[in-house]
Design a protein around this motif. Sequence first.
Motif, PDB file in Angstrom:
ATOM      1  N   ASP A 172     -26.689 -26.323   3.054  1.00  0.00           N
ATOM      2  CA  ASP A 172     -27.061 -27.676   2.640  1.00  0.00           C
ATOM      3  C   ASP A 172     -26.663 -27.920   1.180  1.00  0.00           C
ATOM      4  OD1 ASP A 172     -28.299 -28.364   5.077  1.00  0.00           O
ATOM      5  OD2 ASP A 172     -30.198 -27.458   4.438  1.00  0.00           O
ATOM      6  N   LYS A 173     -26.934 -26.947   0.347  1.00  0.00           N
ATOM      7  CA  LYS A 173     -26.649 -27.102  -1.081  1.00  0.00           C
ATOM      8  C   LYS A 173     -25.148 -27.199  -1.338  1.00  0.00           C
ATOM      9  CE  LYS A 173     -30.891 -24.602  -2.175  1.00  0.00           C
ATOM     10  NZ  LYS A 173     -31.493 -23.319  -2.591  1.00  0.00           N
ATOM     11  N   GLU A 174     -24.366 -26.403  -0.643  1.00  0.00           N
ATOM     12  CA  GLU A 174     -22.917 -26.477  -0.818  1.00  0.00           C
ATOM     13  C   GLU A 174     -22.394 -27.848  -0.421  1.00  0.00           C
ATOM     14  OE1 GLU A 174     -20.741 -24.460  -2.194  1.00  0.00           O
ATOM     15  OE2 GLU A 174     -22.387 -23.116  -2.771  1.00  0.00           O
ATOM     16  N   ARG A 176     -24.059 -30.660  -0.528  1.00  0.00           N
ATOM     17  CA  ARG A 176     -24.484 -31.631  -1.530  1.00  0.00           C
ATOM     18  C   ARG A 176     -23.705 -31.477  -2.832  1.00  0.00           C
ATOM     19  NH1 ARG A 176     -28.545 -35.121  -0.274  1.00  0.00           N
ATOM     20  NH2 ARG A 176     -29.036 -34.920   1.940  1.00  0.00           N
ATOM     21  N   ASP A 393     -30.773 -25.078  -9.066  1.00  0.00           N
ATOM     22  CA  ASP A 393     -31.301 -24.371  -7.906  1.00  0.00           C
ATOM     23  C   ASP A 393     -32.606 -23.664  -8.259  1.00  0.00           C
ATOM     24  OD1 ASP A 393     -31.444 -23.443  -5.334  1.00  0.00           O
ATOM     25  OD2 ASP A 393     -29.866 -21.952  -5.549  1.00  0.00           O
ATOM     26  N   THR A 397     -36.029 -25.209  -6.724  1.00  0.00           N
ATOM     27  CA  THR A 397     -36.641 -24.332  -5.724  1.00  0.00           C
ATOM     28  C   THR A 397     -38.071 -23.998  -6.117  1.00  0.00           C
ATOM     29  OG1 THR A 397     -34.503 -23.398  -5.097  1.00  0.00           O
ATOM     30  CG2 THR A 397     -36.461 -22.110  -4.563  1.00  0.00           C
ATOM     31  N   TRP A 408     -36.172 -32.161  -3.984  1.00  0.00           N
ATOM     32  CA  TRP A 408     -34.743 -32.030  -3.700  1.00  0.00           C
ATOM     33  C   TRP A 408     -34.082 -33.390  -3.510  1.00  0.00           C
ATOM     34  CZ3 TRP A 408     -31.691 -28.307  -4.966  1.00  0.00           C
ATOM     35  CH2 TRP A 408     -32.209 -27.009  -5.106  1.00  0.00           C
ATOM     36  N   PHE A 412     -30.709 -34.046  -5.640  1.00  0.00           N
ATOM     37  CA  PHE A 412     -29.419 -34.414  -5.074  1.00  0.00           C
ATOM     38  C   PHE A 412     -28.984 -35.812  -5.513  1.00  0.00           C
ATOM     39  CE2 PHE A 412     -30.507 -31.308  -1.465  1.00  0.00           C
ATOM     40  CZ  PHE A 412     -29.863 -30.266  -2.122  1.00  0.00           C
TER      41      PHE A 412
END
Length: 519
Positions: A172-174, A176, A393, A397, A408, A412
């Motif tokens: 998901d992070k990649e 975004r 991150d 987190t 989050w 984002f």
Amino acid sequence: MRTAPLYATIGSLVLSALTVTPASAWDGPPAAETRGTAVAAARAAAAGIDFGACPEEEMLPETLKCGRVTVPLDYAEPDGPQIELTVSRVAATGDAAGRQGALVYNPGGPGSSSITFPLLGEMSEWREVARAYDLVGYAPRGVGDSAPLSCQDPAAFAERPTDAPVHPTAADKEKRIARARAYALGCERNAGDALRHYTSLNNARDLDVLRAALGEPELTFMGASYGTYFGALYATLFPSHVRRMVFDSAVDPDPRRIWYRSNLGQSQALESRWADFRRWVAAHHDVYGLGATPEAVQRGYDEVRAEIAARPAGGTVGTGQFQAAFLDAAYYDDYWAMRATALSEYRRGNPEPLIAQASRDAVTAKGDENERAVYTAVECNDAPWPEDFAVWDRDHTALAAAAPLATWHNAFTNLPCAFWPTPRQRPLDVGTRPGELPPVLILAAERDAVTPYEGALELRRRLPGAVLVTERGAGTHGVGGAGNACVDGHLRRYLLTGRTPERDADCAARPEPNAVSLD
């Protein structure tokens, strides 16, 4: 920050562990920009504003008149490229002897317009003020028709459904990160060299040019939410130009918090306000059937969210739209009954209220994309942001473990700032010396989560002579003109007479919303 309405119509232990290298505040603006502002203001004073009919496509009533004000794109080069700002006005309705000049309003954002603000003069709460003042709204630079900024195709911005993981995976992070990079590049591609000039400091300078164009030797201004931040910048840059200023729902102006830490603090505060909403829903279990405890309401919310993640509601509402809709309940309690009804009906097998409330509107996609573009450009340009995603991150987190609702989502939304292509400014250290500024009025709700209450206390500390009016126990974002007779009384008295309370004052909260449902 999000827009604060003028009337009813975004754990401390965790935060202490969140770190970002703060920007060093600078002592003052460059001399070139100061001179450029004076040049632009003198030209605007000579030119004035030719008010006439508003553009037909705006579909505004004939009572509202519109005009344009020319400002430099770059105040360091006042003879360089110019842009035009759209301004609206309804002239004071009282006699000439009682007229006090123009009252300019900004609702926040960054990215929001106040073009329709002057129409409030027809409402009972504002008629007395409207008799004394020309009510003036405007679209700040980049907004609407004021040198509009765009970072992506509006149709792509309105793409649906979207996802919004509460606890995103590495994949998901990649995804975004890639989106954020592409968005930042889109801003640069569309705006070019102009992109770096969309800043809060330029918004403050534009405000002084607008003051001059209106023929006002001193400014009477009311700003809400983000409008309080560049209003505070204005007070710092031009204290001798201030007549009266109202700061409604104040952003914390501490330069160490602009804007990365400010968003972290907002995410934490929104969790507390979300708890207020769940408590209210639980208290009305007999109406909504969503659970008799806040914990039960949360479980039901999570179950619906999981269903939508697997199968978007109506094919249009994914978890992104779902979360955005329910974030409104943490911003404004006017949404509480609507959102509780939508959740209740969905659980009963009727998804239509949720689909209607959460679906993005293709008709407003262009304006929505423009507002997001200006928001991003201003916040990214205003201050340094962490450029290493590992910092984002780690911080988000940690915070999401205690405050999952918005953490989050906020991260984002702001992530393009990690990859921003233009130089970042260092925030101005807001503040005035005792006696340098006339008395100003600060309004705040004690449980406001969008601009947490600590921001109002910090702004009062930095502006000696400022007086704070607090709506105790309330949490709706934006309290001026929102129906609390006590708050509105202080606001009206200040605008009409310049008098603030002798000391900080408290007002009891408005009653919480009534519980209503489709039944």
